[in-house]
Design a protein around this motif. Structure first.
Motif, PDB file in Angstrom:
ATOM      1  N   UNK A 180       0.847  -1.185   0.000  1.00  0.00           N
ATOM      2  CA  UNK A 180       0.000   0.000   0.000  1.00  0.00           C
ATOM      3  C   UNK A 180       0.885   1.238   0.000  1.00  0.00           C
ATOM      4  N   UNK A 181       0.478   2.263  -0.746  1.00  0.00           N
ATOM      5  CA  UNK A 181       1.238   3.511  -0.834  1.00  0.00           C
ATOM      6  C   UNK A 181       0.988   4.365   0.403  1.00  0.00           C
ATOM      7  N   UNK A 182       2.078   4.940   0.953  1.00  0.00           N
ATOM      8  CA  UNK A 182       1.976   5.840   2.101  1.00  0.00           C
ATOM      9  C   UNK A 182       2.991   6.968   1.943  1.00  0.00           C
ATOM     10  N   UNK A 183       2.744   8.083   2.651  1.00  0.00           N
ATOM     11  CA  UNK A 183       3.658   9.233   2.695  1.00  0.00           C
ATOM     12  C   UNK A 183       3.978   9.791   1.312  1.00  0.00           C
ATOM     13  N   UNK A 184       2.987   9.834   0.452  1.00  0.00           N
ATOM     14  CA  UNK A 184       3.163  10.432  -0.874  1.00  0.00           C
ATOM     15  C   UNK A 184       2.610  11.848  -0.834  1.00  0.00           C
ATOM     16  N   UNK A 185       3.510  12.849  -0.910  1.00  0.00           N
ATOM     17  CA  UNK A 185       3.087  14.244  -0.788  1.00  0.00           C
ATOM     18  C   UNK A 185       3.535  15.107  -1.980  1.00  0.00           C
ATOM     19  N   UNK A 186       4.321  14.573  -2.884  1.00  0.00           N
ATOM     20  CA  UNK A 186       4.802  15.352  -4.030  1.00  0.00           C
ATOM     21  C   UNK A 186       3.686  15.546  -5.058  1.00  0.00           C
ATOM     22  N   UNK A 187       3.879  16.557  -5.904  1.00  0.00           N
ATOM     23  CA  UNK A 187       2.917  16.877  -6.950  1.00  0.00           C
ATOM     24  C   UNK A 187       3.618  16.861  -8.310  1.00  0.00           C
ATOM     25  N   UNK A 188       2.875  16.562  -9.371  1.00  0.00           N
ATOM     26  CA  UNK A 188       3.480  16.606 -10.716  1.00  0.00           C
ATOM     27  C   UNK A 188       3.963  18.015 -11.058  1.00  0.00           C
ATOM     28  N   UNK A 189       4.952  18.076 -11.996  1.00  0.00           N
ATOM     29  CA  UNK A 189       5.520  19.312 -12.528  1.00  0.00           C
ATOM     30  C   UNK A 189       6.388  20.060 -11.515  1.00  0.00           C
ATOM     31  N   UNK A 190       6.738  19.367 -10.412  1.00  0.00           N
ATOM     32  CA  UNK A 190       7.675  19.920  -9.448  1.00  0.00           C
ATOM     33  C   UNK A 190       8.978  19.125  -9.509  1.00  0.00           C
ATOM     34  N   UNK A 191      10.072  19.772  -9.118  1.00  0.00           N
ATOM     35  CA  UNK A 191      11.373  19.112  -9.172  1.00  0.00           C
ATOM     36  C   UNK A 191      11.447  18.012  -8.105  1.00  0.00           C
ATOM     37  N   UNK A 192      12.007  16.888  -8.485  1.00  0.00           N
ATOM     38  CA  UNK A 192      12.191  15.780  -7.549  1.00  0.00           C
ATOM     39  C   UNK A 192      13.430  16.032  -6.694  1.00  0.00           C
ATOM     40  N   UNK A 193      13.288  15.793  -5.408  1.00  0.00           N
ATOM     41  CA  UNK A 193      14.405  15.956  -4.471  1.00  0.00           C
ATOM     42  C   UNK A 193      14.999  14.580  -4.201  1.00  0.00           C
ATOM     43  N   UNK A 194      16.242  14.386  -4.657  1.00  0.00           N
ATOM     44  CA  UNK A 194      16.863  13.063  -4.523  1.00  0.00           C
ATOM     45  C   UNK A 194      17.232  12.721  -3.082  1.00  0.00           C
ATOM     46  N   UNK A 195      17.247  13.712  -2.191  1.00  0.00           N
ATOM     47  CA  UNK A 195      17.618  13.450  -0.793  1.00  0.00           C
ATOM     48  C   UNK A 195      16.404  13.143   0.076  1.00  0.00           C
ATOM     49  N   UNK A 196      15.196  13.297  -0.459  1.00  0.00           N
ATOM     50  CA  UNK A 196      13.979  13.036   0.301  1.00  0.00           C
ATOM     51  C   UNK A 196      13.224  11.842  -0.266  1.00  0.00           C
ATOM     52  N   UNK A 197      12.480  11.183   0.618  1.00  0.00           N
ATOM     53  CA  UNK A 197      11.682  10.031   0.210  1.00  0.00           C
ATOM     54  C   UNK A 197      10.484  10.518  -0.592  1.00  0.00           C
ATOM     55  N   UNK A 198      10.292   9.923  -1.771  1.00  0.00           N
ATOM     56  CA  UNK A 198       9.150  10.288  -2.601  1.00  0.00           C
ATOM     57  C   UNK A 198       7.874   9.655  -2.048  1.00  0.00           C
ATOM     58  N   UNK A 199       7.916   8.364  -1.719  1.00  0.00           N
ATOM     59  CA  UNK A 199       6.774   7.675  -1.128  1.00  0.00           C
ATOM     60  C   UNK A 199       7.268   6.404  -0.442  1.00  0.00           C
ATOM     61  N   UNK A 200       6.404   5.789   0.323  1.00  0.00           N
ATOM     62  CA  UNK A 200       6.724   4.548   1.027  1.00  0.00           C
ATOM     63  C   UNK A 200       5.743   3.466   0.602  1.00  0.00           C
TER      64      UNK A 200
END
Length: 367
Positions: A180-200
């Motif tokens: 199950x997907x958890x901790x997903x807070x990013x939005x499309x068209x924004x820069x991805x941060x390689x030092x932060x978790x995208x989702x769990x």
């Protein structure tokens, strides 16, 4: 003379009143005794004391932990082009979760591929210059081949191409397992941060319960024991599992950490607070219902049935579960022994050698 007559009459009247009052008091007292004393025997239920398996129950509090949990992050920078999932959504192994804009990455891979092709031609020229066939590397000595690869830049071009290819492939996040997907807070068209978790991704098929037991209870639990898990958020639900790990260390509070695998059926979430019931079957124990034990002067007493009378026996209980006790030393004392008929209900107000009437039994009994 008249005065003596009146005194005699008064005494006669008082005697009559006293006699009547005494008869009335005797009638009242007789009625009171008849009301207090029971006219029938105490009704009880019984069962025969014998050895059998006892399901020991150990109760603890714990937390649910996912057996599989992965924090996913993009390994290269870029703009998030698409997100295909949301929090709480079930996913399957290999399912696409999100991806970056791949234009720059694809372009870099193409350039690295061209550079690799040029280095390959350079390698062939070096080999031909050394007098070796360019199309059959097996005939080239290892030291000559190594020198040629370095001189042509082939190894460097190959590593750059593999890196570009790897970054392009990993610009798409996929689920490593079912969950199950958890901790997903990013939005499309924004820069991805390689030092932060995208989702769990939290696995739901292999949930575990972490709980603790007292050092004194350690001998009563072992790997393979059955457990039942009840979430405090839904106390009516029960999930079965088994003990899988017992940490061989006692902490400063005298507690030992235990882990049990649980089939959560997709309804348990990591971090849930739960009640843990551990069951272990112990053979050849003298087992009686808890209702059979009463307190007399602060001591535990069990009544047995002999010749239609209740017999008072001091006992010592051992292990317990929700409904039963084990008796300590039942076969070594004269108080109570295997085969005795134990009174299990109707014993709250019993006295020693009180007459009783059996109205129910759990087994064949001795009268």
């Amino acid at each position: 003379m008249k005065t003596h007559y009146h005194k005699a009459l008064l005494c006669t009247t008082l005697l009559l009143l006293t006699a009547c009052s005494g008869n009335k008091n005797e009638e009242v007292n007789d009625e009171g005794v008849a009301t207090v004393l029971p006219t029938t025997d105490n009704e009880v239920t019984v069962e025969v004391l014998k050895q059998r398996a006892f399901n020991h129950e150990l109760i603890s509090n714990g937390k649910i932990v996912a057996g599989g949990q992965a924090d996913l992050r993009f390994e290269t920078s870029g703009v998030i082009a698409r997100i295909y999932v949301k929090n709480g959504e079930k996913v399957f192994k290999g399912q696409k979760l999100a991806e970056l804009d791949k234009f720059r990455l694809s372009n870099r891979t193409a350039q690295a591929k061209d550079a690799l092709e040029k280095s390959k031609l350079e390698l062939q020229d070096v080999l031909i210059g050394q007098g070796y066939p360019a199309d059959d590397s097996s005939k080239v000595p290892a030291d000559i081949m190594k020198l040629a690869r370095v001189k042509s830049g082939y190894d460097q071009s190959l590593s750059q191409y593999e890196l570009a290819q790897y970054e392009e492939e990993h610009a798409t996040l996929t689920a490593p397992f079912d969950g199950v997907i958890a901790n997903l807070f990013s939005k499309p068209f924004n820069a991805a941060n390689t030092s932060e978790v995208f989702c769990t991704v939290v696995g739901t098929n292999g949930m575990e319960a972490d709980f603790t037991v007292l050092e004194s209870e350690l001998s009563l639990i072992q790997s393979g024991d059955r457990v039942f898990i009840s979430p405090y958020s839904d106390a009516a639900s029960r999930y079965e599992g088994v003990v899988t790990q017992i940490n061989p260390l006692v902490d400063e509070k005298g507690m030992v950490k235990v882990k049990a695998s649980v089939n959560g059926k997709g309804r348990l979430f990591s971090g849930m607070n739960v009640r843990v019931n551990v069951f272990r079957s112990l053979d050849k124990q003298f087992v009686i219902p808890k209702s059979a034990v009463v307190l007399r002067s602060g001591r535990q007493v069990v009544f047995t049935l002999k010749n239609g009378q209740a017999k008072w026996n001091y006992v010592q209980t051992g292990l317990e579960n929700a409904e039963e006790y084990t008796l300590v030393g039942a076969s070594q004392t004269d108080e109570i022994a295997e085969g005795d008929t134990v009174i299990v209900t109707g014993n709250v107000n019993l006295a020693h050698e009180a007459p009783v009437k059996v109205v129910g039994k759990g087994d064949k009994v001795k009268r």
